[in-house]
Every structure is written in C-alpha cells, then in structure tokens.
Scaffold this motif. Structure first.
Motif, PDB file in Angstrom:
ATOM      1  N   GLU A 135       0.831  -1.199   0.000  1.00  0.00           N
ATOM      2  CA  GLU A 135       0.000   0.000   0.000  1.00  0.00           C
ATOM      3  C   GLU A 135       0.870   1.256   0.000  1.00  0.00           C
ATOM      4  O   GLU A 135       1.813   1.392   0.779  1.00  0.00           O
ATOM      5  CB  GLU A 135      -0.916   0.021   1.240  1.00  0.00           C
ATOM      6  CG  GLU A 135      -1.910   1.166   1.232  1.00  0.00           C
ATOM      7  CD  GLU A 135      -2.918   1.075   2.360  1.00  0.00           C
ATOM      8  OE1 GLU A 135      -3.173   2.118   3.010  1.00  0.00           O
ATOM      9  OE2 GLU A 135      -3.443  -0.029   2.605  1.00  0.00           O
ATOM     10  N   VAL A 136       0.540   2.170  -0.914  1.00  0.00           N
ATOM     11  CA  VAL A 136       1.231   3.452  -1.002  1.00  0.00           C
ATOM     12  C   VAL A 136       0.182   4.548  -1.090  1.00  0.00           C
ATOM     13  O   VAL A 136      -0.588   4.596  -2.062  1.00  0.00           O
ATOM     14  CB  VAL A 136       2.169   3.515  -2.232  1.00  0.00           C
ATOM     15  CG1 VAL A 136       2.869   4.866  -2.300  1.00  0.00           C
ATOM     16  CG2 VAL A 136       3.191   2.389  -2.198  1.00  0.00           C
ATOM     17  N   ASP A 137       0.121   5.403  -0.093  1.00  0.00           N
ATOM     18  CA  ASP A 137      -0.849   6.506  -0.062  1.00  0.00           C
ATOM     19  C   ASP A 137      -2.278   6.012  -0.304  1.00  0.00           C
ATOM     20  O   ASP A 137      -3.043   6.609  -1.076  1.00  0.00           O
ATOM     21  CB  ASP A 137      -0.490   7.579  -1.093  1.00  0.00           C
ATOM     22  CG  ASP A 137       0.858   8.228  -0.807  1.00  0.00           C
ATOM     23  OD1 ASP A 137       1.217   8.310   0.382  1.00  0.00           O
ATOM     24  OD2 ASP A 137       1.539   8.643  -1.758  1.00  0.00           O
ATOM     25  N   GLY A 138      -2.616   4.905   0.339  1.00  0.00           N
ATOM     26  CA  GLY A 138      -3.976   4.385   0.244  1.00  0.00           C
ATOM     27  C   GLY A 138      -4.246   3.553  -0.987  1.00  0.00           C
ATOM     28  O   GLY A 138      -5.371   3.087  -1.176  1.00  0.00           O
ATOM     29  N   ALA A 162       1.843   0.424 -10.500  1.00  0.00           N
ATOM     30  CA  ALA A 162       3.098  -0.124  -9.969  1.00  0.00           C
ATOM     31  C   ALA A 162       3.834   0.973  -9.206  1.00  0.00           C
ATOM     32  O   ALA A 162       3.726   2.157  -9.521  1.00  0.00           O
ATOM     33  CB  ALA A 162       3.970  -0.649 -11.101  1.00  0.00           C
ATOM     34  N   ASP A 163       4.583   0.560  -8.205  1.00  0.00           N
ATOM     35  CA  ASP A 163       5.344   1.508  -7.385  1.00  0.00           C
ATOM     36  C   ASP A 163       6.736   1.688  -7.991  1.00  0.00           C
ATOM     37  O   ASP A 163       7.722   1.122  -7.524  1.00  0.00           O
ATOM     38  CB  ASP A 163       5.436   0.981  -5.946  1.00  0.00           C
ATOM     39  CG  ASP A 163       6.138   1.962  -5.018  1.00  0.00           C
ATOM     40  OD1 ASP A 163       6.306   3.130  -5.413  1.00  0.00           O
ATOM     41  OD2 ASP A 163       6.518   1.550  -3.903  1.00  0.00           O
TER      42      ASP A 163
END
Length: 366
Positions: free
Chosen positions: A158-161, A206-207
């Motif tokens: 999870e990144v920023d929701g 994708a991160d």
C-alpha cells in the motif's frame, strides 16, 4: 411604449424569484451583464450553476413574462441560459517521480531490441542512475529471462492508500513484464484492447518510485500498443534499434516515420546499429559483416538522426542473456560498449531537454 434601458429590465427581473430560497434572480447574480437593447427587442442571459438545474426552463419563461408584465407586452424578448465551464483540474502526472521516459523500439523483430534495452538499463544503473525497465513486448516478453527472474512472484503493497505492484529488482534495475503474469509456456492470445489495458496497469498501478530513467522495451513494428504508450506517457524520446540489413533498415525507417509523424510526435534520440559485424572471441581484431556494412550509419546520416552506437555480434552477449546475466553488468569489451551507449543516450536526452529537437522528415521509399 416608454424608452427601454437596462435598469428598467433589471427592475422587472427583480420580480422573478428562484424557487425555494425566496431571493430574486438579480440579487442572486443570475442575470448576466450582456443585456442588449435594439429598438423594441431585448436580449439577455441567465447564469445557472449546473446544466441540470430543474428550474432552468421555468425561470427562462418567468423572466420573459416579467418583461412583458412590468415593462411592456410589446417588447420582443430573447432570453437564454448559460452555464460557466467548471475550471479543469490539472491531471496529476502518471509517473511523477520519473525524470526521463525512453522507449527502445525496432521496426521488426529479431534485431536484438530487448537485448539492447536490457543491457542499456544495466549500464545506466552501473553509472549511478536510478533505472526502471518495463517489458512492453506483450506478445513476446523476454526481459524476465534475460534478468534471470522468470520464476519471480509479484507482490503488492500500500502506497498513499493505493495497492501498487512492487517491481522486481535485479542489477540495480526495477523490472516489470507481462511475462510475470502469464504462463510462460503458453502464447498470449489477447486482442489489442486487452494488451493495452494490461500495459496501462503495469505503468499506472506499480510503485516505480523515483527514477532517473524509465526504459520501455516496446513491441517490434508499429501497432496500437505504441499509440497507447505515447498517449499514456509523456515520453522523452525513442532509441531505434536495427541491424545493417536492408530489410531491417526499411522497417526501421517506417518506425522512425511513425514516431516523428503528427499523430505520435515523439523525438528520436538516436539509432543503434546492432550486430554491426561479427567478431570471433578468440580474434577480437577481426570483423565479418554478416548483415551488410554500415547500413545503420547511412540511415542515420540520411535522416539526420544521431548514431548512438555500433554494437558487434558477439556470442557472449547471447550466452549472458540466456543465463539471466546481462553482459553490461561485467567488465568486458561488450560491457564497456554498453556503457558507451549509456553515455550517448544520457547526452542525447540532455540535448533534447535543453533544446527543441529538430524536425525529422522521413519519406518512405516504395
């Protein structure tokens, strides 16, 4: 009929009230400042916040009736509704942490495009740049094999929701490929729309994080996937790969024409002539021009694009790719050749960012 003037019109419209709040349309600021009087003809506009205002038609009619009632029944009235356009919210960039997006393309398959893309990514990482590589060759993904990660499982976090795919990382390069998501022993039987949507997911969901260079190994040829990529991303430019063979050069010309055309309009950073000659490992000074001689050099000169590198055909390049270890990761002659290519690409990107790229006019030969 008395002489008409704007204040007389406004006074009449003060008798028209907006249903539900008791205020008239003048004090609500609904009467636009476009009142026009031409003899016995009056025209003006009412401003509505939404095009779906349920009282729009009734207020337009009530305004016309007010002029006839409080001014004169002889007045010809034209009243229209206007809805101001809502200010457009600027779309957030898809890859805000990426400085440069570079496509690696070829007019046809079999010219070593994926090999060049993979080794270029590793060479840039060796030079200290943060690098990502997307294998966008949907129907023939080969990057997982070249990096020795074809059995890797993808995970999300999870990144920023948002739940985002975590790229696989090898040799300092962040990697994603459709090859991670499909059975590697089965063909990918997707229509163009499905392939484009899958590609968008690998880009947008994708991160990728902060990157100096985001390389995209594009499918060979020209297709709707190329259009999807250039419409989705603000690309810095494209590196075109070809062999010296005339058949490959003809297709490279078409690819360059596509990218420089009005519909795509992506700058060409330069041309890589791959498999420029064959050199036996035990005789590094010998050159055998298997696919023709300097065809890429001539094409680059003809089209006015930069020749980024001439890369020889060396057996070790293939062996390293098959073993999942790009040769650019090692201090060999070919490893240094890819480092040279990386320097050329960095320089081409810097020149492209500082000045507007020249227009390249490509005429396809019949």
């Amino acid at each position: 009929m008395e002489r008409l003037y704007p204040n007389l019109i406004l006074s009449a419209l003060e008798n028209v009230r907006y249903p539900g709040n008791g205020k008239n349309i003048v004090e609500l600021g609904m009467v636009a400042d476009d009142i026009r009087i031409d003899g016995s003809h009056v025209s003006f506009s009412l401003i509505f916040e939404k095009p779906t205002d349920p009282f729009m038609k009734s207020l337009l009619k009530a305004s016309e009736t007010a002029i006839h009632t409080y001014v004169s029944p002889e007045v010809q009235v034209t009243v229209k509704a206007i809805v101001p356009e809502a200010p457009k919210t600027a779309k957030a960039p898809i890859l805000p942490g990426v400085k440069n997006i570079v496509g690696v393309s070829s007019g046809k398959g079999g010219v070593g495009k994926s090999t060049v893309a993979s080794n270029l990514a590793v060479a840039l990482a060796r030079e200290g740049y943060t690098v990502g590589l997307l294998d966008a060759d949907i129907f023939g993904p080969s990057v997982p094999k070249m990096f020795g990660v074809e059995y890797e499982q993808l995970y999300m976090h999870e990144v920023d929701g948002r739940q985002l795919i975590i790229p696989v990382e090898r040799y300092g390069v962040k990697l994603l490929s459709i090859g991670f998501l499909v059975d590697r022993n089965q063909p990918v039987l997707w229509r163009g729309g499905m392939a484009s949507n899958a590609l968008k997911q690998l880009i947008e969901e994708a991160d990728w994080g902060e990157l100096d260079y985001f390389l995209i190994d594009m499918p060979p040829g020209t297709s709707d996937i190329h259009l999807t990529l250039v419409q989705t991303l603000a690309m810095t430019g494209v590196v075109v790969v070809s062999t010296p063979q005339q058949v490959a050069l003809a297709d490279a010309r078409k690819g360059i024409a596509m990218f420089t055309g009005d519909k795509v309009n992506v700058p060409i950073l330069g041309l890589v002539e791959n498999m420029a000659w064959f050199t036996p490992e035990k005789h590094p000074d010998e050159r055998y021009y298997i696919f023709g001689r300097e065809g890429g050099v001539e094409l680059a000169r003809e089209l006015g694009v930069r020749l980024l590198a001439q890369l020889p055909l060396v057996g070790a390049v293939c062996e390293h790719a098959d073993n999942g270890c790009p040769i650019a990761a090692e201090d060999t002659v070919m490893g240094h050749a890819y480092l040279h290519l990386a320097h050329e690409v960095v320089d081409a990107v810097a020149n492209r960012n500082m000045t507007a790229p020249p227009t390249v006019k490509v005429e396809l030969k019949k």
